[in-house]
Design a protein around this motif. Structure first.
Motif, PDB file in Angstrom:
ATOM      1  N   LYS A 143      31.489  40.502  45.933  1.00  0.00           N
ATOM      2  CA  LYS A 143      31.293  40.198  44.513  1.00  0.00           C
ATOM      3  C   LYS A 143      32.567  39.577  43.933  1.00  0.00           C
ATOM      4  CE  LYS A 143      28.986  43.047  41.923  1.00  0.00           C
ATOM      5  NZ  LYS A 143      28.575  44.192  41.069  1.00  0.00           N
ATOM      6  N   ILE A 144      33.699  40.178  44.325  1.00  0.00           N
ATOM      7  CA  ILE A 144      34.974  39.634  43.812  1.00  0.00           C
ATOM      8  C   ILE A 144      35.225  38.259  44.386  1.00  0.00           C
ATOM      9  CG2 ILE A 144      37.475  39.955  43.822  1.00  0.00           C
ATOM     10  CD1 ILE A 144      36.975  42.976  43.791  1.00  0.00           C
ATOM     11  N   ASP A 146      33.004  36.066  45.530  1.00  0.00           N
ATOM     12  CA  ASP A 146      32.097  35.065  44.942  1.00  0.00           C
ATOM     13  C   ASP A 146      32.554  34.656  43.544  1.00  0.00           C
ATOM     14  OD1 ASP A 146      30.623  35.185  47.230  1.00  0.00           O
ATOM     15  OD2 ASP A 146      29.101  36.575  46.419  1.00  0.00           O
ATOM     16  N   TRP A 147      33.018  35.634  42.788  1.00  0.00           N
ATOM     17  CA  TRP A 147      33.460  35.308  41.411  1.00  0.00           C
ATOM     18  C   TRP A 147      34.753  34.510  41.402  1.00  0.00           C
ATOM     19  CZ3 TRP A 147      37.982  36.922  38.995  1.00  0.00           C
ATOM     20  CH2 TRP A 147      38.100  36.590  37.652  1.00  0.00           C
ATOM     21  N   ASP A 150      34.415  30.876  43.296  1.00  0.00           N
ATOM     22  CA  ASP A 150      33.300  30.012  42.895  1.00  0.00           C
ATOM     23  C   ASP A 150      33.863  28.655  42.477  1.00  0.00           C
ATOM     24  OD1 ASP A 150      31.071  28.790  41.974  1.00  0.00           O
ATOM     25  OD2 ASP A 150      30.549  30.330  40.482  1.00  0.00           O
ATOM     26  N   VAL A 153      33.450  27.320  38.747  1.00  0.00           N
ATOM     27  CA  VAL A 153      34.067  28.037  37.625  1.00  0.00           C
ATOM     28  C   VAL A 153      35.577  27.923  37.725  1.00  0.00           C
ATOM     29  CG1 VAL A 153      34.324  30.227  36.418  1.00  0.00           C
ATOM     30  CG2 VAL A 153      32.139  29.647  37.505  1.00  0.00           C
ATOM     31  N   HIS A 155      39.040  29.486  36.487  1.00  0.00           N
ATOM     32  CA  HIS A 155      39.564  30.710  35.887  1.00  0.00           C
ATOM     33  C   HIS A 155      40.950  30.441  35.290  1.00  0.00           C
ATOM     34  CE1 HIS A 155      36.243  32.882  37.594  1.00  0.00           C
ATOM     35  NE2 HIS A 155      36.584  32.497  38.846  1.00  0.00           N
ATOM     36  N   VAL A 163      34.594  40.714  33.246  1.00  0.00           N
ATOM     37  CA  VAL A 163      33.866  40.694  34.523  1.00  0.00           C
ATOM     38  C   VAL A 163      33.069  41.983  34.656  1.00  0.00           C
ATOM     39  CG1 VAL A 163      35.533  39.203  35.680  1.00  0.00           C
ATOM     40  CG2 VAL A 163      35.852  41.680  35.748  1.00  0.00           C
ATOM     41  N   TYR A 196      42.725  44.087  37.396  1.00  0.00           N
ATOM     42  CA  TYR A 196      41.508  44.411  36.671  1.00  0.00           C
ATOM     43  C   TYR A 196      41.839  45.519  35.660  1.00  0.00           C
ATOM     44  CZ  TYR A 196      38.784  41.527  39.816  1.00  0.00           C
ATOM     45  OH  TYR A 196      38.278  40.463  40.485  1.00  0.00           O
TER      46      TYR A 196
END
Length: 778
Positions: A143-144, A146-147, A150, A153, A155, A163, A196
């Motif tokens: 998940k991390i 892919d985010w 990506d 996108v 950042h 998130v 995070y």
């Protein structure tokens, strides 16, 4: 019903009533709406200030949080144990273990950190510290990854990015803070550390503010760059995308219009009007919002508006009652006037009613009265016309014609009684004519004419008329013929007229009385005689009453000028400055003037003024200095002064000035001599031969006399003054030039150096060289 019928029958009263009522209604309604409008604006301003204070405090809290995170990210990115984890292509196990231990200690020391991830570009690997990251079979890692990786996108670095790490519904549970080696947006081609942050830590301030008051006060939210809203709790009314986009558009439009980072807007969304207070960038790229229901916020204003309308309605009922009472009070004089008119002029029963309202009836009566007054005025003008004609052009009428005109126009002239003509003439007429407005002149003429006629008519029949604007003529008909004391009889009345006019209007009147006239055709001659007698106020003064007997000597006197001996003695006295003798001769001259005919008085005074002017001109030709008064003013005295007494006083004052100017001028002569001596010294101080003897020779005086005169005036000798001037010039040359001292001595008129040095040291306390050296140093 009777009262209603009264108001219904009065059209003008209806207009007055409706006008007053309408005015009151408009004023009350306008006042009510204006008050509520001002109250609403005041509440909005107060609420905005209060909201901005709250948001400012939150901005401070968020800025402090962001600063803590930024400092931590800088510390972590420079950590020597984490650098290998970011950049090494192959990492030994011990280094990997030390790096994991370092990340764990950082997480344990920072209560606001949810987790921490390191991305190694060389290995294309992600390292994390949480149990989910290590034990969930790679779900969290994927998940991390892919985010973070990506490609669609971009950042931002060093920015809080919402998130979802643990939640499956897409709601945020953390904020990512990406740290790279540059400030550009993160790309997968570089290593990075991702911190995070716990969402509760960020939303803690929002939660506390939302929990301090009731839900009716509003909600505090945060918005990212795209306009998505976040809160410390789930708020369904802001969940829809259309609502978020509408709020975002309101804020962006207001920012564009005001160019301010904070403010408030009012808009509609979700079928509700709301007030939105915002403050941009408490954390970079974030905005704080305070959303409040406009209706709940303005509940007090709505209640106040309702109460205001109720009060206005009650006041309106009171205003109607006041209007009825006030309109009747205003109408009452008109009603009284109408009743009087109807009483004086009752209308016939068959008369056609043509009036529109009550005022029309008065308008008709006014037209009738105006027509009547016009006829009376026309008759009055005709009467005054014939009276003027009798006096100015009496030879045009026969005795019979004059009697016919008197009877026809009902003139208040008795016949065959004897008649006196009196002329009331304005004193100071030239000043009055130039300084008085025309309407005031007409009012004065009307007042004098009517007051004189009314007061004289109490004793004798009388007609009055204004002639030429400067005098009023009274034609007085004596009650009994053969009365010998008629002058003494009417003189007190004339004095009363003079006093009355002066008391009320401040005007002075002189009066001339004619001889008794037995024939109407002699009115013109009587007027001429009375007017000529009034002119002799130049002798008798203002407010005098003058008959022919009083000026009999003047009218018979044929002398037109004063004797030459008086003129010669007056001139000689003025030249000698002998004021006593000049005053005696001037008094003799004016004693003679008082016996002259009126027309010769003015000429004689003018000639005397010329004699004085010629004498002054002759005196001034032989004087060094001019006299301090204006000689040309002499000619204005006979024209500006209206009585011999005023002329005498003015000429006497002038003669006094002339004689004062004729006093010995030794003081002036001495002043001129001394000024000349000082001027010579200032011009020729450089001359070696300049001395008291040379100066005395120049001004044609003896040296001893000149020296004594100078010493008495200035308490110093000429030589001392000369040395003073020379030494001052020497001082100037020493300060402002580079001349040699001996050259300066010669330029100042000295030939002996020791004498010059002694004088210079005696004045300045030092020699010339020492003086120059001291000045150059300072």
């Amino acid at each position: 019903m009777k009262g209603f019928g009264f108001y219904k029958s009065k059209k003008y009263l209806q207009r007055v009533l409706s006008s007053i009522m309408l005015s009151m209604v408009i004023v009350l309604l306008a006042s009510s709406f204006a008050n509520t409008y001002l109250l609403e604006n005041s509440v909005k301003r107060i609420q905005e200030d209060s909201n901005l204070k709250i948001l400012t405090q939150m901005q401070y809290n968020f800025s402090y949080m962001n600063e803590i995170i930024t400092h931590l990210s800088y510390f972590v990115f420079k950590d020597n144990l984490l650098i290998p984890l970011m950049y090494d292509e192959s990492l030994p196990k011990m280094d990997l273990i030390r790096s994991y231990q370092r990340m764990s200690s950082i997480l344990e020391s920072s209560s606001f950190l949810h987790s921490m991830v390191v991305y190694n570009y060389s290995q294309n690997e992600i390292y994390g510290t949480t149990s989910n990251f290590l034990l969930d079979g790679g779900v969290t890692k994927k998940k991390i990854s892919d985010w973070l990786l990506d490609p669609s996108v971009s950042h931002e670095t060093s920015r809080l990015i919402p998130v979802s790490l643990d939640r499956e519904d897409g709601e945020i549970d953390a904020f990512a803070f990406v740290v790279t080696n540059s400030l550009k947006p993160f790309t997968r081609n570089e290593s990075a550390i991702i911190l995070y942050i716990k969402s509760d830590w960020v939303f803690d301030s929002l939660k506390k503010m939302n929990d301090t008051g009731s839900r009716s006060q509003g909600d505090i939210l945060m918005s990212d760059q795209g306009g998505r809203l976040y809160s410390s709790r789930k708020l369904d009314e802001y969940a829809s995308k259309s609502t978020q986009e509408r709020i975002h558009s309101y804020i962006e439009a207001h920012k564009l219009a005001t160019s301010e980072p904070s403010g408030f807007v009012i808009g509609n969304f979700e079928h509700q009007k709301s007030m939105i207070t915002y403050m941009a960038d408490p954390i970079p790229n974030w905005t704080i919002l305070y959303v409040q229901s406009y209706d709940k916020l303005m509940a007090v204003v709505t209640q106040t508006r309702t109460k205001s309308l109720i009060v206005s309605g009650a006041m309106l009922l009171i205003a109607i009652g006041i209007s009825l009472w006030l309109s009747y009070k205003l109408y009452h004089p008109i009603e009284d006037m109408l009743q009087r008119i109807r009483f004086q002029h009752p209308r016939e029963g068959n008369t056609r009613q043509t009036e529109d309202d009550e005022l029309h009836a008065m308008s008709e009566e006014y037209s009738k009265l105006s027509h009547t007054l016009h006829e009376i005025s026309s008759e009055h003008i005709v009467n005054k016309y014939y009276i003027r004609k009798f006096m100015t052009d009496g030879q045009m009428f026969s005795h019979h014609d004059m009697i016919s005109l008197i009877k026809k126009h009902r003139l208040n002239i008795a016949y065959p009684a004897e008649i006196l003509v009196c002329v009331l003439r304005l004193d100071h007429f030239q000043s009055y004519a130039s300084h008085t407005a025309l309407p005031l002149k007409k009012m004065h003429s009307f007042a004098i004419t009517n007051i004189a006629q009314e007061m004289m008519s109490q004793l004798h029949p009388c007609e009055t008329v204004e002639v030429w604007g400067d005098h009023v003529v009274l034609i007085v008909s004596l009650n009994e013929t053969g009365v010998t004391d008629s002058y003494q009889e009417i003189r007190p009345v004339l004095q009363d007229i003079q006093n009355t006019i002066e008391a009320f209007y401040g005007l002075s009147l002189s009066c001339g009385i004619s001889d008794r006239i037995s024939q109407l055709t002699q009115l013109s001659a009587g007027y001429t005689q009375a007017y000529q007698n009034s002119l002799y106020s130049v002798i008798f003064g203002y407010k005098s009453i003058i008959s022919s007997e009083q000026v009999q000597v003047n009218n018979a006197n044929k002398r037109v000028s004063i004797p030459e001996t008086i003129e010669r003695k007056l001139a000689e006295s003025l030249k000698k400055g002998m004021m006593t003798e000049a005053g005696v001769e001037l008094e003799k001259a004016f004693s003679l003037f008082a016996t002259y005919h009126y027309h010769d008085i003015q000429r004689a005074v003018t000639n005397l003024a010329w004699v004085i002017q010629y004498t002054v001109a002759e005196i001034m030709e032989n004087r060094v200095t001019k006299m301090s008064f204006n000689v040309d003013y002499i000619h204005h005295i006979p024209q500006e002064k209206e009585t011999l007494e005023e002329m005498y006083v003015s000429l006497l004052a002038l003669c006094t000035q002339i004689c004062d100017g004729q006093k010995p001028s030794n003081v002036e002569r001495n002043d001129m001599i001394l000024e000349t001596v000082k001027e010579l010294i200032h011009q020729k101080f450089a001359d070696f031969n300049l001395s008291q003897q040379s100066i005395a020779s120049t001004v044609k005086l003896s040296s001893a006399y000149l020296g004594r005169l100078f010493k008495d005036s200035y308490q110093c000798t000429i030589t001392e003054y000369m040395n003073e001037v020379r030494l001052q010039h020497a001082q100037f040359l020493l300060e402002n030039g580079d001349h040699a001292v001996l050259d300066i001595m010669e330029k100042c008129g000295y030939t002996n150096p020791s004498y010059f040095f002694r004088l210079f040291k005696g004045k300045f306390g030092s020699t010339p060289k020492e003086y120059r050296m001291k000045k150059s140093i300072s």
